[in-house]
Design a protein around this motif. Structure first.
Motif, PDB file in Angstrom:
ATOM      1  N   ASP A  57      13.723  -1.120  -0.402  1.00  0.00           N
ATOM      2  CA  ASP A  57      13.096  -0.195   0.541  1.00  0.00           C
ATOM      3  C   ASP A  57      12.781   1.143  -0.126  1.00  0.00           C
ATOM      4  N   CYS A  58      13.742   1.691  -0.888  1.00  0.00           N
ATOM      5  CA  CYS A  58      13.528   2.981  -1.544  1.00  0.00           C
ATOM      6  C   CYS A  58      12.458   2.888  -2.631  1.00  0.00           C
ATOM      7  N   GLN A  59      12.485   1.813  -3.402  1.00  0.00           N
ATOM      8  CA  GLN A  59      11.483   1.653  -4.458  1.00  0.00           C
ATOM      9  C   GLN A  59      10.089   1.473  -3.863  1.00  0.00           C
ATOM     10  N   ALA A  60      10.000   0.707  -2.777  1.00  0.00           N
ATOM     11  CA  ALA A  60       8.710   0.526  -2.109  1.00  0.00           C
ATOM     12  C   ALA A  60       8.214   1.840  -1.527  1.00  0.00           C
ATOM     13  N   ALA A  61       9.159   2.686  -1.042  1.00  0.00           N
ATOM     14  CA  ALA A  61       8.781   3.985  -0.484  1.00  0.00           C
ATOM     15  C   ALA A  61       8.207   4.893  -1.566  1.00  0.00           C
ATOM     16  N   LEU A  62       8.838   4.898  -2.736  1.00  0.00           N
ATOM     17  CA  LEU A  62       8.319   5.704  -3.843  1.00  0.00           C
ATOM     18  C   LEU A  62       6.920   5.225  -4.252  1.00  0.00           C
ATOM     19  N   ALA A  63       6.761   3.907  -4.298  1.00  0.00           N
ATOM     20  CA  ALA A  63       5.448   3.362  -4.650  1.00  0.00           C
ATOM     21  C   ALA A  63       4.405   3.712  -3.594  1.00  0.00           C
ATOM     22  N   ARG A  64       4.838   3.754  -2.333  1.00  0.00           N
ATOM     23  CA  ARG A  64       3.899   4.039  -1.239  1.00  0.00           C
ATOM     24  C   ARG A  64       3.421   5.481  -1.269  1.00  0.00           C
ATOM     25  N   LEU A  65       4.148   6.367  -1.931  1.00  0.00           N
ATOM     26  CA  LEU A  65       3.745   7.772  -2.013  1.00  0.00           C
ATOM     27  C   LEU A  65       2.541   7.977  -2.939  1.00  0.00           C
ATOM     28  N   ARG A  66       2.165   6.952  -3.665  1.00  0.00           N
ATOM     29  CA  ARG A  66       0.996   7.059  -4.549  1.00  0.00           C
ATOM     30  C   ARG A  66      -0.277   6.863  -3.732  1.00  0.00           C
ATOM     31  N   SER A  67      -1.133   7.859  -3.738  1.00  0.00           N
ATOM     32  CA  SER A  67      -2.409   7.793  -3.032  1.00  0.00           C
ATOM     33  C   SER A  67      -3.339   8.836  -3.649  1.00  0.00           C
ATOM     34  N   PRO A  68      -4.617   8.847  -3.282  1.00  0.00           N
ATOM     35  CA  PRO A  68      -5.530   9.842  -3.857  1.00  0.00           C
ATOM     36  C   PRO A  68      -5.095  11.286  -3.607  1.00  0.00           C
ATOM     37  N   GLN A  69      -4.353  11.537  -2.516  1.00  0.00           N
ATOM     38  CA  GLN A  69      -3.971  12.909  -2.191  1.00  0.00           C
ATOM     39  C   GLN A  69      -2.484  13.191  -2.371  1.00  0.00           C
ATOM     40  N   ASP A  86      10.864  -4.486  -9.821  1.00  0.00           N
ATOM     41  CA  ASP A  86      10.142  -5.736 -10.005  1.00  0.00           C
ATOM     42  C   ASP A  86       8.694  -5.414 -10.374  1.00  0.00           C
ATOM     43  N   ALA A  87       8.004  -6.384 -10.926  1.00  0.00           N
ATOM     44  CA  ALA A  87       6.668  -6.149 -11.471  1.00  0.00           C
ATOM     45  C   ALA A  87       5.681  -5.663 -10.411  1.00  0.00           C
ATOM     46  N   ALA A  88       5.758  -6.241  -9.208  1.00  0.00           N
ATOM     47  CA  ALA A  88       4.792  -5.884  -8.160  1.00  0.00           C
ATOM     48  C   ALA A  88       4.964  -4.417  -7.721  1.00  0.00           C
ATOM     49  N   THR A  89       6.216  -3.994  -7.518  1.00  0.00           N
ATOM     50  CA  THR A  89       6.455  -2.620  -7.081  1.00  0.00           C
ATOM     51  C   THR A  89       6.130  -1.638  -8.195  1.00  0.00           C
ATOM     52  N   TRP A  90       6.407  -2.022  -9.433  1.00  0.00           N
ATOM     53  CA  TRP A  90       6.078  -1.165 -10.581  1.00  0.00           C
ATOM     54  C   TRP A  90       4.572  -0.938 -10.667  1.00  0.00           C
ATOM     55  N   ARG A  91       3.798  -2.005 -10.481  1.00  0.00           N
ATOM     56  CA  ARG A  91       2.338  -1.873 -10.532  1.00  0.00           C
ATOM     57  C   ARG A  91       1.826  -1.043  -9.352  1.00  0.00           C
ATOM     58  N   ALA A  92       2.453  -1.219  -8.182  1.00  0.00           N
ATOM     59  CA  ALA A  92       2.025  -0.455  -7.005  1.00  0.00           C
ATOM     60  C   ALA A  92       2.261   1.042  -7.212  1.00  0.00           C
ATOM     61  N   ALA A  93       3.362   1.387  -7.878  1.00  0.00           N
ATOM     62  CA  ALA A  93       3.653   2.799  -8.142  1.00  0.00           C
ATOM     63  C   ALA A  93       2.771   3.339  -9.259  1.00  0.00           C
ATOM     64  N   ALA A  94       2.297   2.438 -10.125  1.00  0.00           N
ATOM     65  CA  ALA A  94       1.435   2.836 -11.249  1.00  0.00           C
ATOM     66  C   ALA A  94       2.112   3.902 -12.109  1.00  0.00           C
ATOM     67  N   TRP A  95       3.367   3.659 -12.460  1.00  0.00           N
ATOM     68  CA  TRP A  95       4.091   4.612 -13.288  1.00  0.00           C
ATOM     69  C   TRP A  95       3.449   4.765 -14.667  1.00  0.00           C
ATOM     70  N   LEU A  96       3.467   5.960 -15.199  1.00  0.00           N
ATOM     71  CA  LEU A  96       3.010   6.234 -16.562  1.00  0.00           C
ATOM     72  C   LEU A  96       4.187   6.833 -17.321  1.00  0.00           C
ATOM     73  N   PRO A  97       4.986   5.983 -18.013  1.00  0.00           N
ATOM     74  CA  PRO A  97       6.206   6.490 -18.671  1.00  0.00           C
ATOM     75  C   PRO A  97       5.885   7.495 -19.781  1.00  0.00           C
ATOM     76  N   THR A  98       6.665   8.547 -19.827  1.00  0.00           N
ATOM     77  CA  THR A  98       6.538   9.566 -20.863  1.00  0.00           C
ATOM     78  C   THR A  98       7.928   9.968 -21.333  1.00  0.00           C
ATOM     79  N   ASP A  99       8.151   9.999 -22.641  1.00  0.00           N
ATOM     80  CA  ASP A  99       9.451  10.379 -23.186  1.00  0.00           C
ATOM     81  C   ASP A  99       9.594  11.897 -23.141  1.00  0.00           C
ATOM     82  N   ALA A 100      10.531  12.361 -22.301  1.00  0.00           N
ATOM     83  CA  ALA A 100      10.802  13.799 -22.189  1.00  0.00           C
ATOM     84  C   ALA A 100      12.306  14.033 -22.288  1.00  0.00           C
TER      85      ALA A 100
END
Length: 235
Positions: A57-69, A86-100
């Motif tokens: 639920d939490c991971q899906a919520a984070l992914a759902r926050l991705r939108s044009p605005q 999981d792969a589907a939720t990762w793609r939905a969030a469209a994460w762009l990993p950066t080493d910081a």
């Protein structure tokens, strides 16, 4: 919900399937932002690989926050954090990993946990307990209404108040009684608000809910009752 209030956004009423879910709140938040063309909101999430954010639920919520605005920036602590998704939720969030990597020590975070309490809780199969200083740290991170609700529950629990006639009812406060108390003390006016507060308090392992004969009881973790009342100066 706190973000919506801070941004002065009016959320639509939750759908039946969204009640009590983080993804439902995220969906309504994104829709509220979308009603303001030209407005862009960026959300920052610390320790997205934390134990309390690992549920579907939490991971899906984070992914759902991705939108044009709506944009999402998050930090993680473990190099293998992506494996928690999981792969589907990762793609939905469209994460762009950066080493910081900061290479900073965890002294501040570790100082709020008692290792002996943690070991005993783990042996009992429960969640780690915070020591007194750690509890104070968590209370500072909560809103005043969260804290007031928590102390209301603790006071009721210490007084041995049980909202129910059954002698074998679980310790805690009947949800319907809690709802009336919250309205009287102006902590929350709707059932949805109370549920959201309880979800966040449950995520911190401060309260738990039990169902008994079709009724929901809410109880504070026993080890926190006296420290909570001591923090508030209740004798």
């Amino acid at each position: 919900l706190e973000a919506a209030r801070g941004l002065r956004l009016r959320l639509a009423p939750p759908a039946a399937e969204d009640r009590g879910t983080a993804v439902g709140v995220a969906r309504r938040l994104v829709e509220a932002v979308a009603r303001h063309p030209g407005r862009v909101v960026c959300f920052a999430v610390h320790t997205a690989d934390g134990r309390r954010l690992r549920s579907e639920d939490c991971q899906a919520a984070l992914a759902r926050l991705r939108s044009p605005q709506t944009k999402l920036v998050a930090s993680v602590d473990h190099v293998n954090a992506p494996l928690l998704w999981d792969a589907a939720t990762w793609r939905a969030a469209a994460w762009l990993p950066t080493d910081a990597t900061t290479f900073a020590w965890y002294d501040a975070e570790a100082a709020h946990f008692d290792p002996f309490s943690r070991d005993k809780a783990a042996a009992a199969g429960g969640a780690p307990l915070l020591d007194t200083s750690g509890l104070g740290f968590v209370l500072q991170s909560l809103t005043p209404r969260h804290v007031e609700l928590l102390r209301l529950l603790a006071q009721s629990q210490r007084d041995g108040a049980r909202a129910g006639d059954a002698p074998d009812a679980p310790a805690g406060t009947l949800f319907k009684t809690l709802q009336g108390q919250c309205r009287y003390k102006m902590i929350a006016h709707t059932e949805d608000q109370i549920h959201q507060y309880l979800v966040e308090l449950t995520d911190h392992n401060l309260v738990s809910k039990k169902v008994y004969r079709g009724s929901v009881y809410v109880a504070v973790t026993p080890a926190y009752v006296e420290p909570l009342l001591a923090e508030s100066g209740t004798a």
